[in-house]
Design a protein around this motif. Structure first.
Motif, PDB file in Angstrom:
ATOM      1  N   TYR A 204       4.341 -20.035   8.884  1.00 14.63           N
ATOM      2  CA  TYR A 204       5.387 -20.893   8.321  1.00 14.63           C
ATOM      3  C   TYR A 204       6.308 -20.141   7.361  1.00 14.63           C
ATOM      4  CZ  TYR A 204       2.937 -24.663  10.557  1.00 14.63           C
ATOM      5  OH  TYR A 204       2.346 -25.469  11.507  1.00 14.63           O
ATOM      6  N   LYS A 205       6.159 -18.815   7.325  1.00 15.61           N
ATOM      7  CA  LYS A 205       6.998 -17.924   6.525  1.00 15.61           C
ATOM      8  C   LYS A 205       6.997 -18.286   5.045  1.00 15.61           C
ATOM      9  CE  LYS A 205       9.649 -16.457  10.420  1.00 15.61           C
ATOM     10  NZ  LYS A 205      10.879 -16.038  10.977  1.00 15.61           N
ATOM     11  N   GLU A 206       5.830 -18.744   4.578  1.00  6.72           N
ATOM     12  CA  GLU A 206       5.658 -19.016   3.152  1.00  6.72           C
ATOM     13  C   GLU A 206       5.318 -17.728   2.404  1.00  6.72           C
ATOM     14  OE1 GLU A 206       2.777 -22.115   2.686  1.00  6.72           O
ATOM     15  OE2 GLU A 206       3.861 -23.469   4.005  1.00  6.72           O
ATOM     16  N   THR A 207       4.786 -16.738   3.119  1.00 10.23           N
ATOM     17  CA  THR A 207       4.464 -15.442   2.522  1.00 10.23           C
ATOM     18  C   THR A 207       5.632 -14.506   2.748  1.00 10.23           C
ATOM     19  OG1 THR A 207       2.114 -15.746   2.919  1.00 10.23           O
ATOM     20  CG2 THR A 207       2.872 -13.499   2.564  1.00 10.23           C
ATOM     21  N   VAL A 208       6.215 -14.048   1.656  1.00 13.27           N
ATOM     22  CA  VAL A 208       7.383 -13.171   1.744  1.00 13.27           C
ATOM     23  C   VAL A 208       6.963 -11.709   1.602  1.00 13.27           C
ATOM     24  CG1 VAL A 208       9.645 -12.661   0.748  1.00 13.27           C
ATOM     25  CG2 VAL A 208       8.820 -15.009   0.797  1.00 13.27           C
ATOM     26  N   PHE A 209       5.908 -11.458   0.824  1.00 10.44           N
ATOM     27  CA  PHE A 209       5.462 -10.094   0.553  1.00 10.44           C
ATOM     28  C   PHE A 209       4.011  -9.908   0.994  1.00 10.44           C
ATOM     29  CE2 PHE A 209       8.560 -11.186  -2.782  1.00 10.44           C
ATOM     30  CZ  PHE A 209       9.543 -10.254  -2.480  1.00 10.44           C
ATOM     31  N   PRO A 210       3.777  -9.746   2.313  1.00 10.17           N
ATOM     32  CA  PRO A 210       2.395  -9.535   2.750  1.00 10.17           C
ATOM     33  C   PRO A 210       1.867  -8.194   2.247  1.00 10.17           C
ATOM     34  CG  PRO A 210       3.915  -9.220   4.578  1.00 10.17           C
ATOM     35  CD  PRO A 210       4.717  -9.708   3.417  1.00 10.17           C
ATOM     36  N   ARG A 211       0.592  -8.132   1.980  1.00 10.71           N
ATOM     37  CA  ARG A 211      -0.028  -6.895   1.493  1.00 10.71           C
ATOM     38  C   ARG A 211      -0.385  -5.997   2.668  1.00 10.71           C
ATOM     39  NH1 ARG A 211      -3.736  -8.597  -3.580  1.00 10.71           N
ATOM     40  NH2 ARG A 211      -2.247 -10.062  -4.468  1.00 10.71           N
ATOM     41  N   LEU A 212      -0.288  -4.697   2.441  1.00  3.76           N
ATOM     42  CA  LEU A 212      -0.576  -3.726   3.486  1.00  3.76           C
ATOM     43  C   LEU A 212      -2.001  -3.878   4.004  1.00  3.76           C
ATOM     44  CD1 LEU A 212       0.234  -1.309   5.215  1.00  3.76           C
ATOM     45  CD2 LEU A 212      -0.431   0.171   3.311  1.00  3.76           C
ATOM     46  N   ALA A 213      -2.961  -4.056   3.112  1.00  6.00           N
ATOM     47  CA  ALA A 213      -4.359  -4.203   3.524  1.00  6.00           C
ATOM     48  C   ALA A 213      -4.547  -5.436   4.410  1.00  6.00           C
ATOM     49  CB  ALA A 213      -5.265  -4.289   2.303  1.00  6.00           C
ATOM     50  N   THR A 214      -3.820  -6.495   4.113  1.00 12.31           N
ATOM     51  CA  THR A 214      -3.908  -7.713   4.914  1.00 12.31           C
ATOM     52  C   THR A 214      -3.312  -7.485   6.293  1.00 12.31           C
ATOM     53  OG1 THR A 214      -3.694  -9.001   2.874  1.00 12.31           O
ATOM     54  CG2 THR A 214      -3.394 -10.179   4.942  1.00 12.31           C
ATOM     55  N   ILE A 215      -2.196  -6.787   6.348  1.00 10.57           N
ATOM     56  CA  ILE A 215      -1.570  -6.469   7.633  1.00 10.57           C
ATOM     57  C   ILE A 215      -2.498  -5.592   8.463  1.00 10.57           C
ATOM     58  CG2 ILE A 215       0.335  -5.212   8.722  1.00 10.57           C
ATOM     59  CD1 ILE A 215       2.084  -6.143   6.338  1.00 10.57           C
ATOM     60  N   GLN A 216      -3.144  -4.616   7.823  1.00 11.57           N
ATOM     61  CA  GLN A 216      -4.063  -3.736   8.538  1.00 11.57           C
ATOM     62  C   GLN A 216      -5.262  -4.499   9.085  1.00 11.57           C
ATOM     63  OE1 GLN A 216      -4.529  -0.878   5.304  1.00 11.57           O
ATOM     64  NE2 GLN A 216      -3.553   0.706   6.568  1.00 11.57           N
ATOM     65  N   SER A 217      -5.843  -5.384   8.296  1.00 11.81           N
ATOM     66  CA  SER A 217      -7.002  -6.146   8.771  1.00 11.81           C
ATOM     67  C   SER A 217      -6.600  -7.107   9.884  1.00 11.81           C
ATOM     68  CB  SER A 217      -7.673  -6.901   7.621  1.00 11.81           C
ATOM     69  OG  SER A 217      -6.878  -7.966   7.149  1.00 11.81           O
ATOM     70  N   PHE A 218      -5.399  -7.654   9.773  1.00  5.92           N
ATOM     71  CA  PHE A 218      -4.887  -8.573  10.800  1.00  5.92           C
ATOM     72  C   PHE A 218      -4.717  -7.826  12.119  1.00  5.92           C
ATOM     73  CE2 PHE A 218      -1.583 -11.053  12.933  1.00  5.92           C
ATOM     74  CZ  PHE A 218      -2.008 -12.356  12.705  1.00  5.92           C
ATOM     75  N   ALA A 219      -4.068  -6.662  12.074  1.00  6.44           N
ATOM     76  CA  ALA A 219      -3.851  -5.865  13.283  1.00  6.44           C
ATOM     77  C   ALA A 219      -5.181  -5.415  13.870  1.00  6.44           C
ATOM     78  CB  ALA A 219      -2.974  -4.661  12.955  1.00  6.44           C
ATOM     79  N   GLY A 220      -6.101  -4.987  13.034  1.00  2.22           N
ATOM     80  CA  GLY A 220      -7.412  -4.560  13.509  1.00  2.22           C
ATOM     81  C   GLY A 220      -8.178  -5.683  14.205  1.00  2.22           C
ATOM     82  N   ALA A 221      -8.092  -6.887  13.666  1.00  2.00           N
ATOM     83  CA  ALA A 221      -8.762  -8.035  14.263  1.00  2.00           C
ATOM     84  C   ALA A 221      -8.194  -8.370  15.642  1.00  2.00           C
ATOM     85  CB  ALA A 221      -8.665  -9.248  13.333  1.00  2.00           C
ATOM     86  N   LEU A 222      -6.950  -7.972  15.861  1.00  2.00           N
ATOM     87  CA  LEU A 222      -6.299  -8.225  17.153  1.00  2.00           C
ATOM     88  C   LEU A 222      -6.422  -7.026  18.088  1.00  2.00           C
ATOM     89  CD1 LEU A 222      -3.109 -10.062  15.885  1.00  2.00           C
ATOM     90  CD2 LEU A 222      -5.096 -11.072  17.005  1.00  2.00           C
ATOM     91  N   GLY A 223      -7.182  -6.005  17.680  1.00  2.00           N
ATOM     92  CA  GLY A 223      -7.384  -4.837  18.518  1.00  2.00           C
ATOM     93  C   GLY A 223      -6.239  -3.836  18.456  1.00  2.00           C
ATOM     94  N   CYS A 224      -5.431  -3.929  17.429  1.00  2.00           N
ATOM     95  CA  CYS A 224      -4.290  -3.029  17.257  1.00  2.00           C
ATOM     96  C   CYS A 224      -4.504  -2.191  16.009  1.00  2.00           C
ATOM     97  CB  CYS A 224      -2.985  -3.832  17.112  1.00  2.00           C
ATOM     98  SG  CYS A 224      -2.627  -4.880  18.518  1.00  2.00           S
ATOM     99  N   SER A 225      -3.675  -1.200  15.833  1.00  2.00           N
ATOM    100  CA  SER A 225      -3.725  -0.421  14.600  1.00  2.00           C
ATOM    101  C   SER A 225      -2.318  -0.249  14.066  1.00  2.00           C
ATOM    102  CB  SER A 225      -4.381   0.942  14.844  1.00  2.00           C
ATOM    103  OG  SER A 225      -3.658   1.679  15.799  1.00  2.00           O
ATOM    104  N   LEU A 226      -2.251  -0.043  12.780  1.00  2.00           N
ATOM    105  CA  LEU A 226      -0.973   0.140  12.103  1.00  2.00           C
ATOM    106  C   LEU A 226      -0.758   1.626  11.876  1.00  2.00           C
ATOM    107  CD1 LEU A 226       1.410  -1.265  10.661  1.00  2.00           C
ATOM    108  CD2 LEU A 226       0.039  -1.182   8.587  1.00  2.00           C
ATOM    109  N   VAL A 227       0.360   2.140  12.355  1.00  2.00           N
ATOM    110  CA  VAL A 227       0.666   3.554  12.189  1.00  2.00           C
ATOM    111  C   VAL A 227       1.969   3.652  11.391  1.00  2.00           C
ATOM    112  CG1 VAL A 227       1.228   5.700  13.373  1.00  2.00           C
ATOM    113  CG2 VAL A 227      -0.391   4.105  14.404  1.00  2.00           C
ATOM    114  N   ILE A 228       1.908   4.405  10.311  1.00  2.00           N
ATOM    115  CA  ILE A 228       3.088   4.592   9.480  1.00  2.00           C
ATOM    116  C   ILE A 228       3.798   5.857   9.944  1.00  2.00           C
ATOM    117  CG2 ILE A 228       3.936   4.978   7.144  1.00  2.00           C
ATOM    118  CD1 ILE A 228       1.478   3.364   6.199  1.00  2.00           C
ATOM    119  N   VAL A 229       5.050   5.716  10.284  1.00  2.00           N
ATOM    120  CA  VAL A 229       5.827   6.842  10.802  1.00  2.00           C
ATOM    121  C   VAL A 229       6.873   7.251   9.784  1.00  2.00           C
ATOM    122  CG1 VAL A 229       7.336   7.600  12.652  1.00  2.00           C
ATOM    123  CG2 VAL A 229       5.486   6.009  13.130  1.00  2.00           C
TER     124      VAL A 229
END
Length: 81
Positions: free
Chosen positions: A56-81
């Motif tokens: 619902y776009k209530e979160t404007v500033f997601p935390r990096l650790a939260t994004i990483q755990s979210f991606a990991g739970a979906l079988g993806c990984s976060l790569v910083i380029v």
């Protein structure tokens, strides 16, 4: 009595479009995964409440650790380029 002239104003941050884009990319991954919010959480992702706030776009500033755990739970990984 409370003096309004001396009230502290909370820190105001500028909107970070890159963070919003990452949040929106995570939501796209979530929608395409077919998993429920609870299943993502059980796989090590953020809580269903956090996922709902992203949806619902209530979160404007997601935390990096939260994004990483979210991606990991979906079988993806976060790569910083």
């Amino acid at each position: 009595m409370f003096d309004r002239k001396h009230r502290k104003v909370p820190l105001q941050r500028e909107i970070d479009s890159q963070l919003e884009d990452m949040r929106d990319d995570c939501i796209a991954l979530f929608i395409n995964s077919g998993l429920t919010q609870q299943q993502v959480h059980e796989r090590g992702g953020p809580t269903p409440t956090t996922i709902s706030k992203w949806l619902y776009k209530e979160t404007v500033f997601p935390r990096l650790a939260t994004i990483q755990s979210f991606a990991g739970a979906l079988g993806c990984s976060l790569v910083i380029v």
